[in-house]
Design an enzyme around this catalytic site. Structure first.
Site, PDB file in Angstrom:
ATOM      1  N   GLY A  46      33.953  74.642  69.805  1.00 23.86           N
ATOM      2  CA  GLY A  46      33.151  75.836  69.561  1.00 23.86           C
ATOM      3  C   GLY A  46      31.781  75.437  69.061  1.00 23.86           C
ATOM      4  O   GLY A  46      31.580  74.300  68.604  1.00 23.86           O
ATOM      5  N   GLN A  51      23.911  76.593  64.519  1.00 24.87           N
ATOM      6  CA  GLN A  51      24.076  75.142  64.349  1.00 24.87           C
ATOM      7  C   GLN A  51      23.009  74.355  65.098  1.00 24.87           C
ATOM      8  O   GLN A  51      22.766  73.189  64.783  1.00 24.87           O
ATOM      9  CB  GLN A  51      25.465  74.684  64.820  1.00 24.87           C
ATOM     10  CG  GLN A  51      26.594  75.203  63.939  1.00 24.87           C
ATOM     11  CD  GLN A  51      27.947  74.795  64.477  1.00 24.87           C
ATOM     12  OE1 GLN A  51      28.484  75.446  65.375  1.00 24.87           O
ATOM     13  NE2 GLN A  51      28.491  73.710  63.965  1.00 24.87           N
ATOM     14  N   CYS A  91      34.138  70.568  61.689  1.00 27.50           N
ATOM     15  CA  CYS A  91      32.912  71.265  62.064  1.00 27.50           C
ATOM     16  C   CYS A  91      31.882  70.236  62.506  1.00 27.50           C
ATOM     17  O   CYS A  91      31.711  69.213  61.840  1.00 27.50           O
ATOM     18  CB  CYS A  91      32.377  72.070  60.879  1.00 27.50           C
ATOM     19  SG  CYS A  91      30.896  73.013  61.251  1.00 27.50           S
ATOM     20  N   LEU A  92      31.213  70.514  63.597  1.00 31.25           N
ATOM     21  CA  LEU A  92      30.191  69.579  64.086  1.00 31.25           C
ATOM     22  C   LEU A  92      29.043  69.446  63.089  1.00 31.25           C
ATOM     23  O   LEU A  92      28.320  68.455  63.120  1.00 31.25           O
ATOM     24  CB  LEU A  92      29.652  70.034  65.453  1.00 31.25           C
ATOM     25  CG  LEU A  92      30.697  70.056  66.583  1.00 31.25           C
ATOM     26  CD1 LEU A  92      30.084  70.590  67.865  1.00 31.25           C
ATOM     27  CD2 LEU A  92      31.289  68.671  66.805  1.00 31.25           C
ATOM     28  N   HIS A 133      35.980  80.803  62.842  1.00 33.58           N
ATOM     29  CA  HIS A 133      35.119  79.736  62.303  1.00 33.58           C
ATOM     30  C   HIS A 133      33.672  79.948  62.782  1.00 33.58           C
ATOM     31  O   HIS A 133      32.725  79.826  62.009  1.00 33.58           O
ATOM     32  CB  HIS A 133      35.692  78.389  62.759  1.00 33.58           C
ATOM     33  CG  HIS A 133      34.862  77.179  62.474  1.00 33.58           C
ATOM     34  ND1 HIS A 133      35.262  76.179  61.617  1.00 33.58           N
ATOM     35  CD2 HIS A 133      33.648  76.779  62.958  1.00 33.58           C
ATOM     36  CE1 HIS A 133      34.339  75.225  61.572  1.00 33.58           C
ATOM     37  NE2 HIS A 133      33.346  75.559  62.384  1.00 33.58           N
ATOM     38  N   GLU A 134      33.523  80.309  64.064  1.00 34.00           N
ATOM     39  CA  GLU A 134      32.170  80.514  64.623  1.00 34.00           C
ATOM     40  C   GLU A 134      31.526  81.779  64.070  1.00 34.00           C
ATOM     41  O   GLU A 134      30.327  81.798  63.795  1.00 34.00           O
ATOM     42  CB  GLU A 134      32.204  80.575  66.158  1.00 34.00           C
ATOM     43  CG  GLU A 134      32.815  79.380  66.866  1.00 34.00           C
ATOM     44  CD  GLU A 134      32.308  78.049  66.386  1.00 34.00           C
ATOM     45  OE1 GLU A 134      31.161  77.973  65.914  1.00 34.00           O
ATOM     46  OE2 GLU A 134      33.070  77.070  66.449  1.00 34.00           O
ATOM     47  N   HIS A 137      29.971  81.120  60.875  1.00 31.34           N
ATOM     48  CA  HIS A 137      28.651  80.479  60.993  1.00 31.34           C
ATOM     49  C   HIS A 137      27.540  81.524  61.113  1.00 31.34           C
ATOM     50  O   HIS A 137      26.463  81.363  60.543  1.00 31.34           O
ATOM     51  CB  HIS A 137      28.594  79.577  62.233  1.00 31.34           C
ATOM     52  CG  HIS A 137      29.121  78.192  62.036  1.00 31.34           C
ATOM     53  ND1 HIS A 137      28.617  77.323  61.103  1.00 31.34           N
ATOM     54  CD2 HIS A 137      30.083  77.499  62.698  1.00 31.34           C
ATOM     55  CE1 HIS A 137      29.251  76.161  61.186  1.00 31.34           C
ATOM     56  NE2 HIS A 137      30.155  76.240  62.146  1.00 31.34           N
TER      57      HIS A 137
HETATM   58  O1  GNR Z   1      35.016  71.243  67.288  1.00 34.33           O
HETATM   59  C1  GNR Z   1      35.454  71.959  66.398  1.00 34.33           C
HETATM   60  N1  GNR Z   1      36.768  71.894  66.092  1.00 34.33           N
HETATM   61  C2  GNR Z   1      37.393  72.810  65.268  1.00 34.33           C
HETATM   62  C3  GNR Z   1      38.665  72.494  64.803  1.00 34.33           C
HETATM   63  C4  GNR Z   1      39.340  73.373  64.003  1.00 34.33           C
HETATM   64  C5  GNR Z   1      38.757  74.564  63.645  1.00 34.33           C
HETATM   65  C6  GNR Z   1      37.497  74.882  64.073  1.00 34.33           C
HETATM   66  C7  GNR Z   1      36.813  74.005  64.895  1.00 34.33           C
HETATM   67  S1  GNR Z   1      35.238  74.431  65.462  1.00 34.33           S
HETATM   68  C8  GNR Z   1      34.550  72.843  65.649  1.00 34.33           C
HETATM   69  C9  GNR Z   1      33.169  72.932  66.270  1.00 34.33           C
HETATM   70  C10 GNR Z   1      32.241  73.630  65.314  1.00 34.33           C
HETATM   71  O2  GNR Z   1      31.779  73.144  64.319  1.00 34.33           O
HETATM   72  N2  GNR Z   1      31.973  74.873  65.552  1.00 34.33           N
HETATM   73  O3  GNR Z   1      31.203  75.571  64.717  1.00 34.33           O
HETATM   74 NI    NI Z   2      31.485  74.675  62.782  1.00 33.62          NI
END
Ligand code: GNR
Ligand code: NI
Length: 172
Positions: A46, A51, A91-92, A133-134, A137
């Site tokens: 995601g 980001q 999270c990236l 999660h997104e 953000h």
């Molecule tokens: O790549 C991602 N893996 C992930 C694993 C578990 C829960 C959420 C994520 S999202 C993350 C990519 C990211 O930072 N998206 O904002």
């Molecule tokens: Ni993230």
């Protein structure tokens, strides 16, 4: 297409609340394509526009293993439906750290797609975790906000140290 730089915690720009998208135009579609390239290259499941330092309510996800389920959510809305799920999130923007977060399992979500068409869906499991999660953000929230202050500060200090070291080696 291009791979975009991803902001890293604790960059304050990750804390800005993103603004609604007012027009799905060619430049937004180019951004979406570049976000997919960036997410797949990482690799990640995601990515939210914030980001890559674009403060718009836009996110993408693809939880498949073969890049076959790309989803675009523009101006998303969601409601929790039922259940709870624990998942080890990463999270990236917080590279190298994984911690368990509990969220609603089944959710309802509605958004515009890349054709400016409204759609809605119910989902659970990894797709639901990822969309939540997104959406966090977009509101300036990160998964580390669900952890204790101690854990969050430890992660912040380690990342700040790495960032200092890597900026030294690139400016030498
Ligand atoms: O790549 C991602 N893996 C992930 C694993 C578990 C829960 C959420 C994520 S999202 C993350 C990519 C990211 O930072 N998206 O904002
Ligand atoms: Ni993230």
């Amino acid at each position: 297409m291009a791979i975009l730089p991803v902001l890293q915690f604790p960059d304050p720009r990750l804390r800005v609340i993103a603004k609604p998208v007012t027009k799905v135009d060619d430049s937004l579609l180019r951004l979406i394509d570049n976000m997919f390239e960036t997410m797949y290259a990482a690799p990640g499941v995601g990515l939210a526009a914030i980001q890559v330092n674009v403060h718009k309510r836009l996110l993408i996800v693809d939880v498949s293993t073969d890049q076959s389920e790309p989803y675009v959510f523009i101006n998303p809305k969601f409601k929790p439906l039922e259940g709870e799920k624990e998942y080890d999130e990463g999270c990236l923007s917080i590279p190298g750290f994984y911690e368990t977060v509990t969220r609603p399992d089944k959710i309802w979500v509605s958004a515009l797609d890349r054709n400016n068409k409204i759609f809605e869906m119910e989902c659970d499991g990894l797709l639901s975790v990822c969309i939540q999660h997104e959406i966090d953000h977009l509101d300036g929230k990160l998964f580390v906000d669900y952890l204790t202050k101690l854990k969050r500060n430890t992660i912040r200090r380690k990342l700040e140290k790495q960032q200092r070291l890597s900026s030294q080696s690139t400016s030498a």
